[in-house]
Write a protein that holds these residues in place. Structure first.
Motif, PDB file in Angstrom:
ATOM      1  N   VAL A  61       0.824  -1.206   0.000  1.00 46.19           N
ATOM      2  CA  VAL A  61       0.000   0.000   0.000  1.00 46.19           C
ATOM      3  C   VAL A  61       0.858   1.257   0.000  1.00 46.19           C
ATOM      4  O   VAL A  61       0.387   2.331  -0.339  1.00 46.19           O
ATOM      5  CB  VAL A  61      -0.983  -0.021   1.205  1.00 46.19           C
ATOM      6  N   GLU A  62       2.134   1.113   0.333  1.00 42.42           N
ATOM      7  CA  GLU A  62       3.016   2.277   0.355  1.00 42.42           C
ATOM      8  C   GLU A  62       3.244   2.861  -1.039  1.00 42.42           C
ATOM      9  O   GLU A  62       3.690   3.985  -1.164  1.00 42.42           O
ATOM     10  CB  GLU A  62       4.367   1.907   0.972  1.00 42.42           C
ATOM     11  N   ASN A  63       2.949   2.103  -2.086  1.00 41.09           N
ATOM     12  CA  ASN A  63       3.185   2.646  -3.429  1.00 41.09           C
ATOM     13  C   ASN A  63       2.063   3.600  -3.826  1.00 41.09           C
ATOM     14  O   ASN A  63       1.060   3.722  -3.149  1.00 41.09           O
ATOM     15  CB  ASN A  63       3.381   1.515  -4.457  1.00 41.09           C
ATOM     16  N   ASN A  64       2.253   4.248  -4.946  1.00 41.43           N
ATOM     17  CA  ASN A  64       1.313   5.274  -5.399  1.00 41.43           C
ATOM     18  C   ASN A  64       0.065   4.721  -6.072  1.00 41.43           C
ATOM     19  O   ASN A  64      -0.831   5.473  -6.400  1.00 41.43           O
ATOM     20  CB  ASN A  64       2.014   6.209  -6.387  1.00 41.43           C
ATOM     21  N   PHE A  65       0.000   3.422  -6.305  1.00 44.70           N
ATOM     22  CA  PHE A  65      -1.101   2.846  -7.063  1.00 44.70           C
ATOM     23  C   PHE A  65      -2.179   2.220  -6.196  1.00 44.70           C
ATOM     24  O   PHE A  65      -3.198   1.791  -6.691  1.00 44.70           O
ATOM     25  CB  PHE A  65      -0.584   1.789  -8.035  1.00 44.70           C
ATOM     26  N   VAL A  66      -1.940   2.118  -4.896  1.00 48.71           N
ATOM     27  CA  VAL A  66      -2.882   1.465  -3.995  1.00 48.71           C
ATOM     28  C   VAL A  66      -3.221   2.418  -2.860  1.00 48.71           C
ATOM     29  O   VAL A  66      -2.341   2.987  -2.236  1.00 48.71           O
ATOM     30  CB  VAL A  66      -2.295   0.159  -3.421  1.00 48.71           C
ATOM     31  N   VAL A  67      -4.507   2.595  -2.620  1.00 49.11           N
ATOM     32  CA  VAL A  67      -4.965   3.469  -1.532  1.00 49.11           C
ATOM     33  C   VAL A  67      -6.045   2.728  -0.750  1.00 49.11           C
ATOM     34  O   VAL A  67      -6.679   1.811  -1.273  1.00 49.11           O
ATOM     35  CB  VAL A  67      -5.522   4.808  -2.069  1.00 49.11           C
ATOM     36  N   PRO A  68      -6.256   3.102   0.508  1.00 50.65           N
ATOM     37  CA  PRO A  68      -7.353   2.475   1.250  1.00 50.65           C
ATOM     38  C   PRO A  68      -8.685   2.748   0.560  1.00 50.65           C
ATOM     39  O   PRO A  68      -8.911   3.828   0.020  1.00 50.65           O
ATOM     40  CB  PRO A  68      -7.300   3.170   2.611  1.00 50.65           C
ATOM     41  N   MET A  69      -9.557   1.765   0.563  1.00 52.84           N
ATOM     42  CA  MET A  69     -10.869   1.902  -0.068  1.00 52.84           C
ATOM     43  C   MET A  69     -11.753   2.803   0.794  1.00 52.84           C
ATOM     44  O   MET A  69     -11.807   2.638   2.001  1.00 52.84           O
ATOM     45  CB  MET A  69     -11.523   0.533  -0.211  1.00 52.84           C
ATOM     46  N   GLU A  70     -12.395   3.762   0.154  1.00 57.22           N
ATOM     47  CA  GLU A  70     -13.313   4.650   0.861  1.00 57.22           C
ATOM     48  C   GLU A  70     -14.669   4.613   0.179  1.00 57.22           C
ATOM     49  O   GLU A  70     -14.765   4.555  -1.040  1.00 57.22           O
ATOM     50  CB  GLU A  70     -12.777   6.082   0.866  1.00 57.22           C
ATOM     51  N   MET A  71     -15.718   4.655   1.002  1.00 55.01           N
ATOM     52  CA  MET A  71     -17.074   4.716   0.481  1.00 55.01           C
ATOM     53  C   MET A  71     -17.853   5.696   1.362  1.00 55.01           C
ATOM     54  O   MET A  71     -17.835   5.571   2.582  1.00 55.01           O
ATOM     55  CB  MET A  71     -17.731   3.342   0.496  1.00 55.01           C
ATOM     56  N   SER A  72     -18.456   6.648   0.750  1.00 57.41           N
ATOM     57  CA  SER A  72     -19.211   7.684   1.463  1.00 57.41           C
ATOM     58  C   SER A  72     -18.351   8.382   2.511  1.00 57.41           C
ATOM     59  O   SER A  72     -18.814   8.689   3.601  1.00 57.41           O
ATOM     60  CB  SER A  72     -20.452   7.093   2.128  1.00 57.41           C
ATOM     61  N   GLY A  73     -17.081   8.581   2.180  1.00 56.10           N
ATOM     62  CA  GLY A  73     -16.176   9.299   3.082  1.00 56.10           C
ATOM     63  C   GLY A  73     -15.614   8.460   4.215  1.00 56.10           C
ATOM     64  O   GLY A  73     -14.843   8.959   5.025  1.00 56.10           O
ATOM     65  N   LYS A  74     -15.976   7.172   4.290  1.00 55.20           N
ATOM     66  CA  LYS A  74     -15.475   6.306   5.356  1.00 55.20           C
ATOM     67  C   LYS A  74     -14.511   5.278   4.770  1.00 55.20           C
ATOM     68  O   LYS A  74     -14.755   4.723   3.697  1.00 55.20           O
ATOM     69  CB  LYS A  74     -16.621   5.567   6.040  1.00 55.20           C
ATOM     70  N   THR A  75     -13.407   5.043   5.482  1.00 58.57           N
ATOM     71  CA  THR A  75     -12.446   4.031   5.067  1.00 58.57           C
ATOM     72  C   THR A  75     -13.018   2.655   5.376  1.00 58.57           C
ATOM     73  O   THR A  75     -13.497   2.405   6.484  1.00 58.57           O
ATOM     74  CB  THR A  75     -11.108   4.222   5.799  1.00 58.57           C
ATOM     75  N   MET A  76     -12.967   1.778   4.393  1.00 56.28           N
ATOM     76  CA  MET A  76     -13.492   0.424   4.559  1.00 56.28           C
ATOM     77  C   MET A  76     -12.360  -0.490   5.025  1.00 56.28           C
ATOM     78  O   MET A  76     -11.405  -0.724   4.288  1.00 56.28           O
ATOM     79  CB  MET A  76     -14.086  -0.079   3.249  1.00 56.28           C
ATOM     80  N   LYS A  77     -12.461  -0.962   6.239  1.00 47.98           N
ATOM     81  CA  LYS A  77     -11.440  -1.810   6.836  1.00 47.98           C
ATOM     82  C   LYS A  77     -11.280  -3.105   6.032  1.00 47.98           C
ATOM     83  O   LYS A  77     -12.257  -3.760   5.685  1.00 47.98           O
ATOM     84  CB  LYS A  77     -11.825  -2.130   8.271  1.00 47.98           C
ATOM     85  N   GLY A  78     -10.044  -3.437   5.710  1.00 48.61           N
ATOM     86  CA  GLY A  78      -9.771  -4.681   5.010  1.00 48.61           C
ATOM     87  C   GLY A  78      -9.874  -4.604   3.496  1.00 48.61           C
ATOM     88  O   GLY A  78      -9.731  -5.608   2.815  1.00 48.61           O
ATOM     89  N   TYR A  79     -10.122  -3.402   2.945  1.00 50.46           N
ATOM     90  CA  TYR A  79     -10.252  -3.244   1.499  1.00 50.46           C
ATOM     91  C   TYR A  79      -9.240  -2.232   0.981  1.00 50.46           C
ATOM     92  O   TYR A  79      -8.890  -1.282   1.682  1.00 50.46           O
ATOM     93  CB  TYR A  79     -11.652  -2.754   1.126  1.00 50.46           C
ATOM     94  N   ILE A  80      -8.775  -2.453  -0.242  1.00 53.95           N
ATOM     95  CA  ILE A  80      -7.893  -1.496  -0.899  1.00 53.95           C
ATOM     96  C   ILE A  80      -8.474  -1.155  -2.261  1.00 53.95           C
ATOM     97  O   ILE A  80      -9.284  -1.902  -2.810  1.00 53.95           O
ATOM     98  CB  ILE A  80      -6.452  -2.030  -1.056  1.00 53.95           C
TER      99      ILE A  80
END
Length: 113
Positions: A61-80
């Motif tokens: 996830v440290e690279n520029n191509f992967v970010v934490p998954m967000e839905m409706s402004g909330k970070t979804m735990k366990g998803y990228i």
């Protein structure tokens, strides 16, 4: 992506990180596999698999191509979320699909509604 943005991205560095992360994850999983079969304790294999993921994914996830998954402004735990740059080539897309398929047998199924 503009030329200036492309020049800012260290493709070689990102490839090296992915290579090292995947090698490390494979080693952890392989050791767990062989130990679980030697001791006849299959839970060790599962532990090593999830251990490899817990160690490897944060590095990936440290690279520029992967970010934490967000839905409706909330970070979804366990998803990228893999950005378009992260799966432009067939090789990159195949990597992410294979990672998902490798994880799939270990995923818990949803409860029936």
């Amino acid at each position: 992506m503009s030329k200036e943005e492309k020049d800012k991205v260290d493709i070689k560095g990102i490839a090296t990180v992915f290579n090292n992360v995947m090698f490390g994850m494979a080693l952890i999983y392989d050791y767990g596999y062989f130990i679980s079969h030697k001791l006849k304790k299959p839970t060790i294999e599962n532990i090593s698999f999830f251990g490899a993921i817990l160690i490897g994914i944060p590095k990936a996830v440290e690279n520029n191509f992967v970010v934490p998954m967000e839905m409706s402004g909330k970070t979804m735990k366990g998803y990228i979320f893999v950005t378009e740059e992260g799966h432009k080539s067939n090789k990159d897309l195949s990597y992410w699909i294979q990672l998902c398929l490798d994880f799939n047998p270990f995923a818990k199924s949803s409860k029936k509604k």
